[in-house]
Motif scaffolding. Structure first.
Motif, PDB file in Angstrom:
ATOM      1  N   GLU A 278      12.261  -4.034  -2.215  1.00  8.97           N
ATOM      2  CA  GLU A 278      12.075  -4.556  -3.340  1.00  8.97           C
ATOM      3  C   GLU A 278      10.336  -4.518  -3.509  1.00  8.97           C
ATOM      4  OE1 GLU A 278      13.654  -8.182  -4.309  1.00  8.97           O
ATOM      5  OE2 GLU A 278      13.426  -8.977  -1.974  1.00  8.97           O
ATOM      6  N   GLU A 279       9.350  -5.058  -4.763  1.00  9.83           N
ATOM      7  CA  GLU A 279       8.602  -5.046  -4.560  1.00  9.83           C
ATOM      8  C   GLU A 279       8.120  -6.533  -3.806  1.00  9.83           C
ATOM      9  OE1 GLU A 279       5.816  -3.156  -5.251  1.00  9.83           O
ATOM     10  OE2 GLU A 279       6.758  -1.469  -5.101  1.00  9.83           O
ATOM     11  N   LEU A 280       7.506  -6.866  -3.094  1.00 12.60           N
ATOM     12  CA  LEU A 280       6.815  -8.322  -2.777  1.00 12.60           C
ATOM     13  C   LEU A 280       5.518  -8.592  -2.531  1.00 12.60           C
ATOM     14  CD1 LEU A 280       9.717  -7.811   0.432  1.00 12.60           C
ATOM     15  CD2 LEU A 280       9.616  -8.926  -0.875  1.00 12.60           C
ATOM     16  N   ASN A 281       5.225 -10.286  -2.666  1.00  7.90           N
ATOM     17  CA  ASN A 281       4.078 -10.539  -2.677  1.00  7.90           C
ATOM     18  C   ASN A 281       3.619 -10.395  -0.915  1.00  7.90           C
ATOM     19  OD1 ASN A 281       1.999 -12.107  -2.495  1.00  7.90           O
ATOM     20  ND2 ASN A 281       1.978 -12.178  -4.743  1.00  7.90           N
TER      21      ASN A 281
ATOM     22  N   ASP B 151      -2.850 -11.615  -3.021  1.00  6.58           N
ATOM     23  CA  ASP B 151      -2.168 -10.288  -4.611  1.00  6.58           C
ATOM     24  C   ASP B 151      -1.813  -9.641  -3.533  1.00  6.58           C
ATOM     25  OD1 ASP B 151      -1.165 -12.977  -5.604  1.00  6.58           O
ATOM     26  OD2 ASP B 151      -3.510 -12.244  -7.545  1.00  6.58           O
TER      27      ASP B 151
ATOM     28  N   THR C 106       0.370  -6.253  -2.778  1.00  7.43           N
ATOM     29  CA  THR C 106       1.989  -6.485  -3.061  1.00  7.43           C
ATOM     30  C   THR C 106       2.243  -4.748  -2.446  1.00  7.43           C
ATOM     31  OG1 THR C 106       1.460  -5.355  -4.726  1.00  7.43           O
ATOM     32  CG2 THR C 106       1.848  -7.752  -5.235  1.00  7.43           C
ATOM     33  N   ILE C 107       3.381  -4.951  -1.510  1.00 10.21           N
ATOM     34  CA  ILE C 107       4.346  -3.426  -1.155  1.00 10.21           C
ATOM     35  C   ILE C 107       5.518  -3.733  -0.789  1.00 10.21           C
ATOM     36  CG2 ILE C 107       2.290  -3.548   1.205  1.00 10.21           C
ATOM     37  CD1 ILE C 107       4.761  -4.294   2.777  1.00 10.21           C
ATOM     38  N   ARG C 108       6.763  -2.772  -1.042  1.00  9.58           N
ATOM     39  CA  ARG C 108       7.075  -2.053  -1.714  1.00  9.58           C
ATOM     40  C   ARG C 108       8.429  -2.269   0.436  1.00  9.58           C
ATOM     41  NH1 ARG C 108      11.520  -0.542  -4.572  1.00  9.58           N
ATOM     42  NH2 ARG C 108      12.615   0.173  -4.710  1.00  9.58           N
TER      43      ARG C 108
ATOM     44  N   THR D  55      -2.621  -1.344   3.036  1.00 11.31           N
ATOM     45  CA  THR D  55      -2.507  -2.175   3.517  1.00 11.31           C
ATOM     46  C   THR D  55      -1.687  -3.085   5.032  1.00 11.31           C
ATOM     47  OG1 THR D  55      -0.762  -2.792   1.471  1.00 11.31           O
ATOM     48  CG2 THR D  55      -1.010  -4.220   2.596  1.00 11.31           C
TER      49      THR D  55
ATOM     50  N   HIS E 101       9.608   0.897   7.405  1.00 21.36           N
ATOM     51  CA  HIS E 101       8.179   0.303   6.013  1.00 21.36           C
ATOM     52  C   HIS E 101       7.488   1.998   5.863  1.00 21.36           C
ATOM     53  CE1 HIS E 101      10.491  -3.114   6.148  1.00 21.36           C
ATOM     54  NE2 HIS E 101      10.042  -3.449   4.548  1.00 21.36           N
TER      55      HIS E 101
ATOM     56  N   GLY F  14      -0.036   2.991   1.300  1.00 25.27           N
ATOM     57  CA  GLY F  14       0.412   2.665  -0.355  1.00 25.27           C
ATOM     58  C   GLY F  14       0.476   4.370  -0.993  1.00 25.27           C
ATOM     59  N   LYS F  15       0.803   4.196  -2.128  1.00 23.90           N
ATOM     60  CA  LYS F  15       0.835   5.137  -2.390  1.00 23.90           C
ATOM     61  C   LYS F  15      -0.602   6.001  -3.454  1.00 23.90           C
ATOM     62  CE  LYS F  15       5.502   4.464  -4.859  1.00 23.90           C
ATOM     63  NZ  LYS F  15       6.821   3.904  -6.127  1.00 23.90           N
TER      64      LYS F  15
END
Length: 457
Positions: free
Chosen positions: A305-308, A338, A340-342, A380, A429, A450-451
C-alpha cells in the motif's frame, strides 16, 4: 526472498550459463571462420601471384600476348573497311578451323611449373598488362581476349598502381603485380571478380548456416542450463523446507522450556543455573523467531500500500534513542518530509529496526548514529551510518545467512540473520541494499526505485 525472487536468482544463473555457452561458441565459430577464410585467401592469393609471375615470364620471353594473337590470327592483313572476306573467294573447306583466340605454344606457361588444375586455371584466367618505357610512357597494352576493359581503363589503372609504390596486391576487381626490368616496367592485372564473388557467396552462406547453428545451440543451451540448475533448485528447496520444519519443531519445546523456567523461578527464587536456562532459552526463542521471519520474507509476498515512509522511518528510529543515549552516542536524523513509497509497513518497520540495531550493536570508536532519508530523482534513499569499519572480504558476505565476520559478535544476541532479512525485505520492495565504508563510517544504504514520470512529447 519469496518464490518469485528465489526463481529470479536461479534465472540469473541460467542466463549466465547460457551467456557463457553462447559466448564460447561464438568465439570458437568466429575464430574458426576467420582462420579458414584467412588461410584460404592467402593460399589463393599466392597461387594467383604465381600465375601472374608466370605471365611475366612469358611476357619477358615472347612479348605482348595480344600482339602475338593478332599476328597469328592474321588480323593485321585484314582490310580495314571490309573485315569479312568475299564469300565467292572463300577458300575451300579443309575441315574445322582452330579458334583464333586460343593460346599458342609460345603463350602457354611451362606445364611443369603448375599442377594440372593450376595450368587449367591459368588458361581460363583473364590477364591484362600495361608496359611502360624508361620515360614512363605506355608502349604496349594487353587487353586480353575479351572487351571488358578498354586500353584507356587499363592504362589509368596501371598508373594508379604505380603511384602506390607496391609491387603486388589487390586493387578493385584486380589482383596485380609489377615487374621492373632495365628497359621497361610491366604492370600485370588479373581479373579477380569471380573469385571475390565466390568468397562473398561462401561467406554469406557460412554466416547463414552459423546463424541457424546459433539458434539451435541457443535452444540447447536453455535446456542444458535448466538441467544444470535443477539440482541446485532442489537442494535449495530442501534446505528451506528443513529450516521451516526445524523452526516450527523447535518453537514448541523452546516455549515449554521458557514457561517451566518461569514457573520454577517463582517457586525457588533466584538461582544462577535457572537464570542461565532462562537466558539460553530466550536466545533460542529469538533464533527460532528470526528463522521463521526469514522464511516468511523468502516465501510470502506481503500486501502493499502507499505509505508515508518519512513517518515510518521516524517512528522506527525513536525507540533507539534511549539505547543510543545509554551507549554514549547521539542520533543525527535528517529525514525529509512526506516521502511516500508503495510497500508493507510491517516489513519496512522491521527493515529500519534491523539496520538501527545493527548500527548501535557494532559501532566502534567515537561518533554519532546518522539516519538520512531523501529523494534522489525518482528513487527513495535511506542511509543509516555508524562509526566503525568492515573489512573488504566481509562486505561481500555480510548479507549471507548466519554470516558473522567478527567472532566477538557471538555474545551480542545476533545470529547472522538480520541483514539477510533486511536484504530480502528490500528485494521484495524492488530495492537494493549495499554497505560502504569511508572516513571511519559504516553506511548501509537502501535504495527504493520510484516510478519514472512519462515525458509528454
Amino acid at each position: 526472498m519469496n518464490n518469485r525472487q528465489k526463481n529470479s536468482v536461479f534465472q540469473h544463473s541460467r542466463r549466465q550459463i547460457i551467456a557463457v555457452i553462447m559466448m564460447v561458441f561464438l568465439l570458437l565459430f568466429i575464430a574458426t571462420l576467420a582462420t579458414i577464410f584467412t588461410l584460404s585467401y592467402r593460399e589463393l592469393y599466392r597461387e594467383n601471384q604465381d600465375m601472374l609471375e608466370s605471365y611475366v615470364d612469358q611476357y619477358r620471353e615472347n612479348g605482348n600476348p595480344s600482339e602475338i594473337r593478332d599476328s597469328e590470327s592474321g588480323q593485321e592483313n585484314l582490310p580495314a573497311e571490309n573485315p569479312l572476306p568475299d564469300q565467292d573467294e572463300a577458300p575451300a573447306d579443309d575441315g574445322p578451323e582452330e579458334p583464333d583466340n586460343l593460346p599458342t605454344e609460345n603463350t602457354l606457361p611451362d606445364q611443369d611449373n603448375f599442377p594440372d588444375h593450376d595450368a587449367a586455371r591459368y588458361l581460363l584466367s583473364s590477364f591484362y598488362s600495361v608496359a611502360f618505357d624508361e620515360d614512363g610512357q605506355i608502349f604496349s597494352v594487353d587487353t586480353g581476349s575479351g572487351t571488358l576493359y578498354t586500353e584507356e581503363q587499363l592504362s589509368e589503372t596501371a598508373n594508379e598502381l604505380l603511384d602506390t609504390g607496391q609491387d603486388e596486391g589487390t586493387y578493385g576487381n584486380f589482383i596485380y603485380c609489377i615487374d621492373t626490368e632495365e628497359s621497361y616496367t610491366l604492370v600485370v592485372l588479373m581479373d579477380n571478380t569471380l573469385i571475390s564473388d565466390s568468397f562473398t557467396t561462401l561467406f554469406r552462406n557460412t554466416l547463414l548456416l552459423g546463424a541457424i547453428m546459433v539458434a539451435i545451440l541457443f535452444a540447447c543451451a536453455i535446456a542444458l542450463s535448466r538441467w544444470i540448475i535443477r539440482p541446485l533448485e532442489d537442494s535449495d528447496r530442501r534446505q528451506r523446507q528443513f529450516i521451516s520444519d526445524a523452526g516450527h519443531e523447535l518453537k514448541t519445546p523452546v516455549s515449554v522450556v521458557e514457561a517451566n523456567a518461569e514457573l520454577l523461578a517463582r517457586e525457588i527464587g533466584s538461582n544462577k543455573w535457572l537464570d542461565n536456562i532462562r537466558f539460553e532459552s530466550s536466545r533460542m526463542a529469538g533464533l527460532v523467531s528470526e528463522l521463521l521471519l526469514l522464511l516468511r520474507t523468502e516465501r510470502e509476498t506481503p500486501p502493499m500500500e502507499e505509505l508515508n515512509f518519512s513517518r515510518l522511518v521516524l517512528g522506527g528510529v525513536l525507540p533507539f534513542e534511549s539505547i543510543a543515549f545509554d551507549a554514549g552516542r547521539e542520533m543525527d536524523c535528517r529525514i525529509a518530509d512526506d516521502i511516500t513509497i508503495r510497500g508493507n509497513a510491517s516489513q519496512l518497520n522491521k527493515l529500519v529496526s534491523i539496520l538501527m540495531d545493527n548500527a548501535l550493536s557494532h559501532s566502534s570508536g567515537t561518533g554519532n548514529i546518522t539516519v538520512m532519508l531523501h529523494r534522489d530523482k525518482t528513487d527513495t534513499v535511506l542511509t543509516i551510518s555508524n562509526p566503525g569499519f568492515i573489512p573488504e572480504q566481509d562486505r561481500a558476505e555480510i548479507f549471507s545467512r548466519f554470516y558473522r565476520g567478527d567472532a566477538t559478535r557471538n555474545d551480542t544476541g545476533h545470529y547472522g540473520l538480520g541483514l539477510t532479512i533486511a536484504k530480502n525485505i528490500a528485494a521484495e520492495h524492488r530495492g537494493e541494499i549495499r554497505v560502504t565504508c569511508a572516513d571511519g563510517q559504516v553506511s548501509f544504504t537502501v535504495c527504493f526505485p520510484g516510478k519514472k514520470k512519462k515525458t509528454t512529447p
